[in-house]
Design a protein around this motif. Structure first.
Motif, PDB file in Angstrom:
ATOM      1  N   GLU A 198      -9.676   1.569  -1.763  1.00 60.74           N
ATOM      2  CA  GLU A 198     -10.277   2.339  -2.845  1.00 60.74           C
ATOM      3  C   GLU A 198      -9.786   3.773  -2.751  1.00 60.74           C
ATOM      4  O   GLU A 198      -9.677   4.329  -1.664  1.00 60.74           O
ATOM      5  CB  GLU A 198     -11.800   2.257  -2.768  1.00 60.74           C
TER       6      GLU A 198
ATOM      7  N   LYS B 137       0.838  -1.203   0.000  1.00 54.97           N
ATOM      8  CA  LYS B 137       0.000   0.000   0.000  1.00 54.97           C
ATOM      9  C   LYS B 137       0.874   1.255   0.000  1.00 54.97           C
ATOM     10  O   LYS B 137       0.635   2.188  -0.770  1.00 54.97           O
ATOM     11  CB  LYS B 137      -0.933   0.007   1.211  1.00 54.97           C
TER      12      LYS B 137
ATOM     13  N   LYS C 140     -10.373   0.499  -7.368  1.00 52.35           N
ATOM     14  CA  LYS C 140     -10.270  -0.469  -6.280  1.00 52.35           C
ATOM     15  C   LYS C 140      -8.963  -1.201  -6.538  1.00 52.35           C
ATOM     16  O   LYS C 140      -8.766  -1.765  -7.615  1.00 52.35           O
ATOM     17  CB  LYS C 140     -11.451  -1.435  -6.319  1.00 52.35           C
ATOM     18  N   VAL C 141      -8.053  -1.168  -5.577  1.00 49.69           N
ATOM     19  CA  VAL C 141      -6.721  -1.739  -5.745  1.00 49.69           C
ATOM     20  C   VAL C 141      -6.540  -2.911  -4.785  1.00 49.69           C
ATOM     21  O   VAL C 141      -6.643  -2.745  -3.569  1.00 49.69           O
ATOM     22  CB  VAL C 141      -5.621  -0.688  -5.453  1.00 49.69           C
ATOM     23  N   TYR C 142      -6.269  -4.077  -5.339  1.00 47.23           N
ATOM     24  CA  TYR C 142      -5.989  -5.273  -4.540  1.00 47.23           C
ATOM     25  C   TYR C 142      -4.487  -5.415  -4.357  1.00 47.23           C
ATOM     26  O   TYR C 142      -3.709  -5.067  -5.249  1.00 47.23           O
ATOM     27  CB  TYR C 142      -6.535  -6.526  -5.234  1.00 47.23           C
TER      28      TYR C 142
ATOM     29  N   TYR D 265      -7.656  -5.001  -0.078  1.00 48.40           N
ATOM     30  CA  TYR D 265      -7.798  -3.945  -1.080  1.00 48.40           C
ATOM     31  C   TYR D 265      -8.082  -2.610  -0.418  1.00 48.40           C
ATOM     32  O   TYR D 265      -8.426  -2.538   0.753  1.00 48.40           O
ATOM     33  CB  TYR D 265      -8.925  -4.279  -2.066  1.00 48.40           C
TER      34      TYR D 265
ATOM     35  N   GLU E 189      -5.141  -4.732  -9.665  1.00 49.53           N
ATOM     36  CA  GLU E 189      -4.216  -5.356  -8.728  1.00 49.53           C
ATOM     37  C   GLU E 189      -2.878  -4.646  -8.848  1.00 49.53           C
ATOM     38  O   GLU E 189      -2.382  -4.423  -9.958  1.00 49.53           O
ATOM     39  CB  GLU E 189      -4.027  -6.840  -9.046  1.00 49.53           C
TER      40      GLU E 189
END
Length: 175
Positions: free
Chosen positions: A43, A13, A139-141, A41, A101
């Motif tokens: 956002e 992150k 949205k990031v995984y 995840y 991702e």
């Protein structure tokens, strides 16, 4: 379902926020967990120019064993819904729910793999050619394993397919 250590996710992150400079401050954005799969995840909102530079729709399910196989469906660039989306983007519309991702497992120079929202991603890229550089919701995984990656790609593309079916239905029934 093996959940990666929290410290590993926090490192990813931090790297993501340093590299992508989202609108939100890193310390104000929570990393959430999908309780079904254990996938982590967050956002946030990122400028189109940054997404374009560091993002790619080349998002293989298994970068090590099958780097050429991806679950993303083909873009339908001649579909009326895409034409509307592209026109909206060129008029400054900000999109959301671009599912991605953050990983350097494949295409290291483009660590943001777009797994859902490929049409929105293409529309924002096209708008950039007209000088439109808006923030878009993503949205990031982080730290996905193969099973989680498959689930994210399946769910993301199922949502898109359903919305296209609804559009097709309206298109054939409206006068």
């Amino acid at each position: 379902m093996q959940k990666p250590p929290k410290s590993h996710i926090e490192i990813l992150k931090k790297q993501f926020f340093e590299e992508f400079a989202p609108l939100e401050k890193a310390e104000c954005v929570l990393v959430l967990t999908d309780k079904k799969t254990g996938a982590c995840y967050c956002e946030c909102h990122v400028k189109a120019s940054v997404l374009n530079q560091l993002g790619t729709t080349i998002a293989p399910l298994d970068p090590d064993d099958q780097p050429d196989y991806k679950a993303n469906r083909d873009l339908r660039l001649t579909h009326p819904a895409f034409a509307k989306m592209e026109a909206d983007a060129k008029q400054g519309r900000s999109f959301s729910n671009i599912v991605s991702e953050y990983t350097r497992e494949h295409k290291k120079s483009q660590p943001l793999k777009i797994v859902g929202g490929q049409h929105r991603f293409k529309a924002l890229q096209d708008a950039l050619t007209d000088g439109v550089d808006e923030y878009h919701g993503i949205k990031v995984y982080f730290g996905l394993d193969l099973s989680q990656r498959l689930d994210v790609q399946l769910i993301s593309n199922t949502n898109i397919a359903i919305s296209l079916l609804k559009w097709d239905f309206r298109e054939t029934t409206d006068p």
